[in-house]
Design an enzyme around this catalytic site. Structure first.
Site, PDB file in Angstrom:
ATOM      1  N   SER A   1       0.859  -1.152  -0.009  1.00 39.43           N
ATOM      2  CA  SER A   1       0.234  -0.111   0.389  1.00 39.43           C
ATOM      3  C   SER A   1       1.249   0.995   0.062  1.00 39.43           C
ATOM      4  CB  SER A   1      -0.544  -0.453   1.233  1.00 39.43           C
ATOM      5  OG  SER A   1      -1.648   1.151   1.259  1.00 39.43           O
TER       6      SER A   1
ATOM      7  N   TYR B   1      -2.205   0.448  10.279  1.00 40.73           N
ATOM      8  CA  TYR B   1      -2.194  -0.365   8.832  1.00 40.73           C
ATOM      9  C   TYR B   1      -1.010   0.021   7.817  1.00 40.73           C
ATOM     10  CZ  TYR B   1      -3.322  -1.095   3.965  1.00 40.73           C
ATOM     11  OH  TYR B   1      -3.268  -1.276   2.922  1.00 40.73           O
TER      12      TYR B   1
ATOM     13  N   LYS C   1       1.924  -3.325   6.466  1.00 46.68           N
ATOM     14  CA  LYS C   1       2.508  -3.694   5.330  1.00 46.68           C
ATOM     15  C   LYS C   1       4.255  -3.445   5.285  1.00 46.68           C
ATOM     16  CE  LYS C   1      -1.411  -4.402   3.549  1.00 46.68           C
ATOM     17  NZ  LYS C   1      -2.209  -5.592   2.772  1.00 46.68           N
TER      18      LYS C   1
HETATM   19  N1  UFG Z   1     -13.057  10.672   3.152  1.00 45.66           N
HETATM   20  C1  UFG Z   1     -13.584  11.835   3.134  1.00 45.66           C
HETATM   21  N2  UFG Z   1     -15.053  11.129   4.002  1.00 45.66           N
HETATM   22  C2  UFG Z   1     -15.562  10.252   3.990  1.00 45.66           C
HETATM   23  C3  UFG Z   1     -14.089   9.366   3.501  1.00 45.66           C
HETATM   24  C4  UFG Z   1     -13.124   9.459   3.458  1.00 45.66           C
HETATM   25  O1  UFG Z   1     -13.724  12.984   3.813  1.00 45.66           O
HETATM   26  O2  UFG Z   1     -16.754   9.532   3.808  1.00 45.66           O
HETATM   27  C5  UFG Z   1     -11.219  11.332   2.719  1.00 45.66           C
HETATM   28  C6  UFG Z   1     -10.185  11.168   3.561  1.00 45.66           C
HETATM   29  O3  UFG Z   1     -10.172  11.738   4.949  1.00 45.66           O
HETATM   30  C7  UFG Z   1      -9.136  10.752   2.803  1.00 45.66           C
HETATM   31  C8  UFG Z   1      -9.556  10.482   1.670  1.00 45.66           C
HETATM   32  O4  UFG Z   1     -11.406  10.984   1.578  1.00 45.66           O
HETATM   33  O5  UFG Z   1      -8.468  11.946   2.934  1.00 45.66           O
HETATM   34  C9  UFG Z   1      -9.292   8.788   0.505  1.00 45.66           C
HETATM   35  O6  UFG Z   1      -9.735   7.979   1.813  1.00 45.66           O
HETATM   36  P1  UFG Z   1      -9.796   6.691   1.851  1.00 45.66           P
HETATM   37  O7  UFG Z   1     -10.709   5.959   3.071  1.00 45.66           O
HETATM   38  O8  UFG Z   1     -11.223   6.330   0.724  1.00 45.66           O
HETATM   39  O9  UFG Z   1      -8.708   5.451   1.524  1.00 45.66           O
HETATM   40  P2  UFG Z   1      -7.216   6.443   1.901  1.00 45.66           P
HETATM   41  O10 UFG Z   1      -6.478   7.245   1.361  1.00 45.66           O
HETATM   42  O11 UFG Z   1      -7.467   6.737   3.734  1.00 45.66           O
HETATM   43  O12 UFG Z   1      -6.333   5.321   2.651  1.00 45.66           O
HETATM   44  C10 UFG Z   1      -7.196   4.506   1.176  1.00 45.66           C
HETATM   45  C11 UFG Z   1      -7.153   2.117   2.054  1.00 45.66           C
HETATM   46  C12 UFG Z   1      -6.138   2.025   2.688  1.00 45.66           C
HETATM   47  C13 UFG Z   1      -4.226   2.936   1.007  1.00 45.66           C
HETATM   48  C14 UFG Z   1      -4.295   3.674   0.971  1.00 45.66           C
HETATM   49  C15 UFG Z   1      -3.160   4.199  -0.798  1.00 45.66           C
HETATM   50  O13 UFG Z   1      -8.106   2.145   2.069  1.00 45.66           O
HETATM   51  O14 UFG Z   1      -5.607   0.515   2.325  1.00 45.66           O
HETATM   52  O15 UFG Z   1      -5.748   4.287   0.417  1.00 45.66           O
HETATM   53  O16 UFG Z   1      -3.077   5.744  -0.548  1.00 45.66           O
HETATM   54  F1  UFG Z   1      -3.310   2.504   1.564  1.00 45.66           F
END
Ligand code: UFG
Length: 326
Positions: free
Chosen positions: A116, A140, A144
């Site tokens: 990741s 997390y 990884k």
């Molecule tokens: N976000 C919001 N509102 C929501 C959900 C997410 O504002 O309801 C924001 C989060 O704060 C973040 C962005 O959208 O800034 C992306 O969030 P995600 O939860 O979609 O994804 P993440 O970047 O947190 O994580 C994902 C995977 C991980 C991986 C990562 C790699 O879940 O396993 O991408 O970039 F490591």
């Protein structure tokens, strides 16, 4: 035969479908704690099993002539990992050691690992290349990173060869396979749920980050493009005795607000939203360099456009309003 852990999960199920379509014989191993039985291609052999079950793993490796492993099974949610770090170390790291031991004790020395972008932590330079320091800021990402370190150790001492694929933000759907996490925490499916009235409101987690509009920037990659990269990586791994690490992203960054606005446009609806507190564990910006995999494996994105990613997620959720039946 190809052994796929977590083949009932979102990414695993799409890769299994493509493996089968590319004439590989596939065994899916999944405890279905987070995966879905109906997402597993019926042409694959399915074994309901847990990676904590060393006896079952050994039996499987003794029974089937397994040439290579694709290891998807893991917990993936950053927020959950901050809350329950020990569960992540147990499920992601300890269970991976069980898998690696079963492989090496039974003469299987090839593995593709789902890593990741979370291994990088807060980027020191952009776009992020594979040689960027690994400084995860949440459990997390730490799991990884630890597994990647283990892979190097198993290579050194047991002769294992691996390809570690560092995913950036995966979204979209392929055929009848889509994203059904319970609960859902990912941005694009949550925006779509709000558009379909399945969530009351879409929440933006913080608009005070050091980015152009204050919301976090991520690099979104279509699940189909990501899955294709696994087929290319597998071909390379079966042919060559060489370990590699590759980023998988689109090399473009979109802020949460930009993704939201694009979704309103694609879906043709004003989706209700509010700005709330930051979510612990989030980094302000992640953008990949995917030069290495493009150059070395000839990978290219076919469904890269953010609008296609959102549209495919929307169509899938419309077709599966309650997600998978099992
Ligand atoms: N976000 C919001 N509102 C929501 C959900 C997410 O504002 O309801 C924001 C989060 O704060 C973040 C962005 O959208 O800034 C992306 O969030 P995600 O939860 O979609 O994804 P993440 O970047 O947190 O994580 C994902 C995977 C991980 C991986 C990562 C790699 O879940 O396993 O991408 O970039 F490591």
């Amino acid at each position: 035969m190809i052994f796929v852990t977590g083949g009932g999960g979102y990414i695993g199920s799409v890769v299994v479908r493509l493996l089968v379509e590319n004439d590989y014989e596939v065994i899916v191993y999944d405890n279905l704690s987070r995966g879905h039985l109906s997402a597993i291609d019926k042409r694959a052999i399915f074994i309901k099993g847990d990676l904590a079950d060393k006896d079952l793993l050994l039996e499987v490796f003794k029974t089937y002539p397994i040439e290579a492993v694709l290891h998807f099974a893991s917990y993936i949610e950053v927020g959950e990992s901050v809350k329950y770090p020990t569960i992540f170390f147990d499920n992601n790291v300890k269970n991976c050691i069980n898998l690696l031991n079963s492989m090496c004790e039974n003469g299987c020395y090839k593995i593709i690992f789902s890593s990741s972008a979370a291994v990088y932590g807060e980027p020191l330079s952009l776009p992020i290349r594979e040689n960027h320091p690994l400084l995860p800021i949440n459990p997390y990402g730490e799991t990884k990173r630890l597994i990647e370190e283990l892979l190097f150790s198993y290579e050194k001492y047991c002769g294992l060869k691996f390809i570690s694929l560092r995913y950036f933000n995966v979204a979209g759907a392929y055929d009848n396979l889509g994203e059904d996490h319970r609960p859902e925490t990912h941005l694009i499916p949550l925006i779509v749920k709000a558009a379909l009235g399945k969530e009351r409101i879409f929440k933006i987690y913080g608009d005070d980050y050091p980015t152009k509009d204050g919301t976090c920037i991520r690099d979104y990659i279509h699940v189909y493009d990501l899955a294709i990269a696994h087929i290319l990586a597998l071909k390379k791994l079966l042919k060559e005795e060489k370990s590699e690490v590759y980023n998988l992203g689109s090399e473009k960054g979109y802020s949460v607000k930009e993704v939201f606005e694009t979704a309103c446009e694609v879906i043709g609806k004003k989706i209700p939203y509010e700005i709330v507190e930051r979510r612990p564990g989030d980094v302000p910006i992640l953008i990949a360099s995917s030069e290495k995999i493009k150059k070395e494996l000839g990978w290219k994105r076919e469904r890269g456009d953010l609008k296609i990613i959102i549209k495919d997620t929307f169509e899938w959720q419309k077709n599966f309003p309650f997600g998978y039946p099992d």
